[in-house]
Scaffold this motif. Sequence first.
Motif, PDB file in Angstrom:
ATOM      1  N   LYS A 109       0.825  -1.221   0.000  1.00 34.49           N
ATOM      2  CA  LYS A 109       0.000   0.000   0.000  1.00 34.49           C
ATOM      3  C   LYS A 109       0.853   1.262   0.000  1.00 34.49           C
ATOM      4  O   LYS A 109       0.676   2.141  -0.839  1.00 34.49           O
ATOM      5  CB  LYS A 109      -0.895   0.038   1.256  1.00 34.49           C
ATOM      6  CG  LYS A 109      -1.969  -1.016   1.316  1.00 34.49           C
ATOM      7  CD  LYS A 109      -2.793  -0.901   2.584  1.00 34.49           C
ATOM      8  CE  LYS A 109      -2.017  -1.221   3.852  1.00 34.49           C
ATOM      9  NZ  LYS A 109      -1.434  -2.574   3.932  1.00 34.49           N
ATOM     10  N   THR A 110       1.776   1.325   0.961  1.00 37.29           N
ATOM     11  CA  THR A 110       2.550   2.552   1.122  1.00 37.29           C
ATOM     12  C   THR A 110       3.452   2.793  -0.091  1.00 37.29           C
ATOM     13  O   THR A 110       3.538   3.906  -0.613  1.00 37.29           O
ATOM     14  CB  THR A 110       3.372   2.476   2.428  1.00 37.29           C
ATOM     15  OG1 THR A 110       2.484   2.071   3.480  1.00 37.29           O
ATOM     16  CG2 THR A 110       3.984   3.820   2.772  1.00 37.29           C
ATOM     17  N   THR A 111       4.105   1.724  -0.545  1.00 34.94           N
ATOM     18  CA  THR A 111       4.965   1.847  -1.724  1.00 34.94           C
ATOM     19  C   THR A 111       4.142   2.294  -2.930  1.00 34.94           C
ATOM     20  O   THR A 111       4.590   3.116  -3.737  1.00 34.94           O
ATOM     21  CB  THR A 111       5.626   0.487  -2.031  1.00 34.94           C
ATOM     22  OG1 THR A 111       6.094  -0.081  -0.829  1.00 34.94           O
ATOM     23  CG2 THR A 111       6.772   0.654  -3.001  1.00 34.94           C
ATOM     24  N   LEU A 132      -2.657   7.311   7.435  1.00 35.91           N
ATOM     25  CA  LEU A 132      -3.636   6.912   8.462  1.00 35.91           C
ATOM     26  C   LEU A 132      -3.362   5.504   8.984  1.00 35.91           C
ATOM     27  O   LEU A 132      -4.231   4.866   9.555  1.00 35.91           O
ATOM     28  CB  LEU A 132      -5.069   6.996   7.902  1.00 35.91           C
ATOM     29  CG  LEU A 132      -5.531   8.363   7.370  1.00 35.91           C
ATOM     30  CD1 LEU A 132      -7.018   8.323   7.013  1.00 35.91           C
ATOM     31  CD2 LEU A 132      -5.271   9.485   8.368  1.00 35.91           C
ATOM     32  N   ASP A 133      -2.129   5.015   8.755  1.00 37.65           N
ATOM     33  CA  ASP A 133      -1.758   3.727   9.348  1.00 37.65           C
ATOM     34  C   ASP A 133      -1.218   3.999  10.745  1.00 37.65           C
ATOM     35  O   ASP A 133      -0.076   4.426  10.904  1.00 37.65           O
ATOM     36  CB  ASP A 133      -0.698   3.034   8.486  1.00 37.65           C
ATOM     37  CG  ASP A 133      -0.250   1.701   9.087  1.00 37.65           C
ATOM     38  OD1 ASP A 133      -0.716   1.376  10.214  1.00 37.65           O
ATOM     39  OD2 ASP A 133       0.537   0.988   8.449  1.00 37.65           O
ATOM     40  N   VAL A 134      -2.061   3.789  11.739  1.00 40.49           N
ATOM     41  CA  VAL A 134      -1.648   4.089  13.113  1.00 40.49           C
ATOM     42  C   VAL A 134      -1.220   2.821  13.849  1.00 40.49           C
ATOM     43  O   VAL A 134      -0.933   2.845  15.031  1.00 40.49           O
ATOM     44  CB  VAL A 134      -2.797   4.772  13.900  1.00 40.49           C
ATOM     45  CG1 VAL A 134      -3.091   6.143  13.320  1.00 40.49           C
ATOM     46  CG2 VAL A 134      -4.055   3.913  13.867  1.00 40.49           C
ATOM     47  N   HIS A 135      -1.200   1.697  13.126  1.00 45.68           N
ATOM     48  CA  HIS A 135      -0.903   0.436  13.802  1.00 45.68           C
ATOM     49  C   HIS A 135       0.571   0.102  13.841  1.00 45.68           C
ATOM     50  O   HIS A 135       1.057  -0.456  14.809  1.00 45.68           O
ATOM     51  CB  HIS A 135      -1.678  -0.708  13.146  1.00 45.68           C
ATOM     52  CG  HIS A 135      -3.128  -0.636  13.464  1.00 45.68           C
ATOM     53  ND1 HIS A 135      -3.719  -1.453  14.389  1.00 45.68           N
ATOM     54  CD2 HIS A 135      -4.100   0.188  13.005  1.00 45.68           C
ATOM     55  CE1 HIS A 135      -5.007  -1.151  14.486  1.00 45.68           C
ATOM     56  NE2 HIS A 135      -5.260  -0.159  13.647  1.00 45.68           N
ATOM     57  N   ARG A 136       1.266   0.420  12.762  1.00 41.17           N
ATOM     58  CA  ARG A 136       2.685   0.095  12.753  1.00 41.17           C
ATOM     59  C   ARG A 136       3.477   1.356  13.095  1.00 41.17           C
ATOM     60  O   ARG A 136       3.301   2.403  12.469  1.00 41.17           O
ATOM     61  CB  ARG A 136       3.094  -0.457  11.394  1.00 41.17           C
ATOM     62  CG  ARG A 136       2.510  -1.848  11.185  1.00 41.17           C
ATOM     63  CD  ARG A 136       3.422  -2.710  10.409  1.00 41.17           C
ATOM     64  NE  ARG A 136       3.486  -2.269   9.009  1.00 41.17           N
ATOM     65  CZ  ARG A 136       3.817  -3.081   8.020  1.00 41.17           C
ATOM     66  NH1 ARG A 136       4.097  -4.358   8.277  1.00 41.17           N
ATOM     67  NH2 ARG A 136       3.880  -2.645   6.802  1.00 41.17           N
ATOM     68  N   PRO A 137       4.364   1.244  14.106  1.00 35.02           N
ATOM     69  CA  PRO A 137       5.071   2.418  14.613  1.00 35.02           C
ATOM     70  C   PRO A 137       5.825   3.183  13.519  1.00 35.02           C
ATOM     71  O   PRO A 137       5.853   4.407  13.517  1.00 35.02           O
ATOM     72  CB  PRO A 137       6.058   1.838  15.631  1.00 35.02           C
ATOM     73  CG  PRO A 137       5.578   0.467  15.936  1.00 35.02           C
ATOM     74  CD  PRO A 137       4.748   0.005  14.796  1.00 35.02           C
ATOM     75  N   GLU A 141       6.658   7.252   9.233  1.00 37.46           N
ATOM     76  CA  GLU A 141       8.014   7.625   8.829  1.00 37.46           C
ATOM     77  C   GLU A 141       8.315   7.091   7.412  1.00 37.46           C
ATOM     78  O   GLU A 141       8.883   7.783   6.571  1.00 37.46           O
ATOM     79  CB  GLU A 141       9.015   7.050   9.844  1.00 37.46           C
ATOM     80  CG  GLU A 141      10.455   7.509   9.662  1.00 37.46           C
ATOM     81  CD  GLU A 141      10.607   9.025   9.583  1.00 37.46           C
ATOM     82  OE1 GLU A 141       9.865   9.739  10.274  1.00 37.46           O
ATOM     83  OE2 GLU A 141      11.468   9.484   8.796  1.00 37.46           O
ATOM     84  N   GLN A 142       7.876   5.856   7.149  1.00 34.55           N
ATOM     85  CA  GLN A 142       8.097   5.241   5.830  1.00 34.55           C
ATOM     86  C   GLN A 142       7.406   6.067   4.735  1.00 34.55           C
ATOM     87  O   GLN A 142       7.998   6.382   3.708  1.00 34.55           O
ATOM     88  CB  GLN A 142       7.538   3.811   5.832  1.00 34.55           C
ATOM     89  CG  GLN A 142       7.781   3.062   4.517  1.00 34.55           C
ATOM     90  CD  GLN A 142       6.843   1.860   4.349  1.00 34.55           C
ATOM     91  OE1 GLN A 142       5.979   1.601   5.192  1.00 34.55           O
ATOM     92  NE2 GLN A 142       7.016   1.131   3.267  1.00 34.55           N
ATOM     93  N   LEU A 143       6.172   6.446   5.004  1.00 37.24           N
ATOM     94  CA  LEU A 143       5.420   7.235   4.021  1.00 37.24           C
ATOM     95  C   LEU A 143       6.099   8.577   3.773  1.00 37.24           C
ATOM     96  O   LEU A 143       6.258   9.013   2.639  1.00 37.24           O
ATOM     97  CB  LEU A 143       3.983   7.449   4.511  1.00 37.24           C
ATOM     98  CG  LEU A 143       3.078   8.243   3.570  1.00 37.24           C
ATOM     99  CD1 LEU A 143       2.840   7.486   2.275  1.00 37.24           C
ATOM    100  CD2 LEU A 143       1.735   8.567   4.233  1.00 37.24           C
ATOM    101  N   VAL A 182      -4.445   8.391   0.285  1.00 39.67           N
ATOM    102  CA  VAL A 182      -4.650   8.036   1.690  1.00 39.67           C
ATOM    103  C   VAL A 182      -4.100   6.644   1.980  1.00 39.67           C
ATOM    104  O   VAL A 182      -4.539   5.652   1.393  1.00 39.67           O
ATOM    105  CB  VAL A 182      -6.153   8.071   2.046  1.00 39.67           C
ATOM    106  CG1 VAL A 182      -6.343   7.801   3.537  1.00 39.67           C
ATOM    107  CG2 VAL A 182      -6.770   9.408   1.655  1.00 39.67           C
ATOM    108  N   ASP A 183      -3.122   6.588   2.880  1.00 37.17           N
ATOM    109  CA  ASP A 183      -2.549   5.310   3.293  1.00 37.17           C
ATOM    110  C   ASP A 183      -3.305   4.826   4.533  1.00 37.17           C
ATOM    111  O   ASP A 183      -3.594   5.614   5.429  1.00 37.17           O
ATOM    112  CB  ASP A 183      -1.069   5.511   3.639  1.00 37.17           C
ATOM    113  CG  ASP A 183      -0.311   4.194   3.713  1.00 37.17           C
ATOM    114  OD1 ASP A 183      -0.839   3.178   3.214  1.00 37.17           O
ATOM    115  OD2 ASP A 183       0.810   4.185   4.264  1.00 37.17           O
ATOM    116  N   THR A 184      -3.657   3.555   4.555  1.00 37.17           N
ATOM    117  CA  THR A 184      -4.342   3.030   5.740  1.00 37.17           C
ATOM    118  C   THR A 184      -3.582   1.837   6.293  1.00 37.17           C
ATOM    119  O   THR A 184      -2.632   1.354   5.676  1.00 37.17           O
ATOM    120  CB  THR A 184      -5.777   2.567   5.404  1.00 37.17           C
ATOM    121  OG1 THR A 184      -5.708   1.432   4.543  1.00 37.17           O
ATOM    122  CG2 THR A 184      -6.583   3.668   4.729  1.00 37.17           C
TER     123      THR A 184
END
Length: 451
Positions: A109-111, A132-137, A141-143, A182-184
């Motif tokens: 998704k992010t890539t 909006l990916d709040v699950h992976r710490p 930062e990656q996005l 939008v990234d989730t």
Amino acid sequence: MLEKLSETLKKTTDKIANAIFLDKNLVDSIVKDLQRALIEADVNVSLVLEITQKIKKAALDERIKGIEKKEHIIKLLHDELLNLLGEGRSIELQKSNTFMMLGLYGQGKTTTISKLASYYAKRGSKICAVGLDVHRPAASEQLKQLCDKLNIPAFVDATEKDPKKIWKKYESELKKYNLILVDTAGRDALSEDLIKEIKDIAKLVKPTETFLVMSADVGQAAKKQAQTFKSALDITGVIITKMDSTAKAGGALTACAEVKAPIIFIGTGEKPADLETFDPESFLSRLLGMGDLKALMEKIQSVVNKDDAEKTQQKLKEGKFTLRDLQVQLESMEGLGSMDKIISMIPGLGKAKIPEGALDSQQEKLKKWKHVISSMTQEEVENPEILEKQTSRMQRIAKGSGTNTGDIRALIKQWKMLNDMIKSQSSISEKGMDQKTMMKLAKKYAKKIRM
Ligand code: GDP
Ligand code: MG
């Protein structure tokens, strides 16, 4: 990308085309090859049997004869495979657009956001991304890192645990952009918790496109995933990633077609340029080795900057195509992706026997040449001929660029050749290239690459 299947399909069509007589033995062996290749590519076995039965029946039909029969079978194979790939769908951008990515962990998704950003930035959109990916710490930062590289603003908040609050925080700011990506978050597996979260986000974000992102290596499991996501949300399209890293992409592609989830894009690598629009017809032409001029031209047009192209054109008219211009060309070629991908899109060359490794070494060469040019003085760049007369200059450049004088000589040779070639082509480049010229160029390059 599906090289083995592609090889078998090309062999099969060649066998049919070259057969003097389509007897039962030949038909059996063709059908067997086809079945094996399609199943190896992970296409559903019952679909494979259905197709090959039809082909067998047509091949053994006494009423159709000679060349007509060959054409009939090849067309049948083409149509059946096309049917397997489903119907494509192309995206028309509206005034303001919000694309929301959905999918399980690690699907890309992010890539894919960085790829879409790069794709639409080249087409003139004003783009931003929202994390909006709040699950992976490390997700935000990656996005951000990916977007920074592309000079695309990324709105993230690593401390906020509620995706809806992040959206609301930036909502007014986002109105300045006409494409919001939008990234989730994903999960390890499909869960109610995930479905609820993305439903909530979708209600708030009101996406104009909702893309399910799936990696090609999920194979036929793509069917279940697509179905579940589709029943929970209004999925408008699928993006299949990692097409480059599996031989089994046939599973995901055909599974999406089965559940009528149209594939919009495919990802063919990790870089921002590694995204292609998915058009079943041209995808199939490539598999069958017919080349896909349309896809190649689309890519070339998006990468070549118009201003640069005009400047180059002007220089050509003045008879001055310098190494600096070559450097710009080399950089735009990098934007096209790897050499073998470019080659596979050129008609005629898809079939050419290019020795393995030759393309890698070609790409290595391009890299070296870039270093060489950056180590030259302005004078040398403008007049590379002076290098040939003064070996001390060559030695200095070789040292500075970590290459050897052989590399530099090869570069100058290539520059001269390119100069000649471009001069002979410049008359047509204003009108754009036609298919015939493209073929000529393709053949010419095929020879060059072989040396
Ligand atoms: P997400 O969890 O869905 O956001 O997935 P990511 O975007 O973080 O991607 C997971 C991994 O897959 C990363 O290492 C990416 O570099 C890689 N990846 C994504 N798309 C592709 C692709 O098209 N080809 C290849 N080879 N790798 C990819
Ligand atoms: Mg992610």
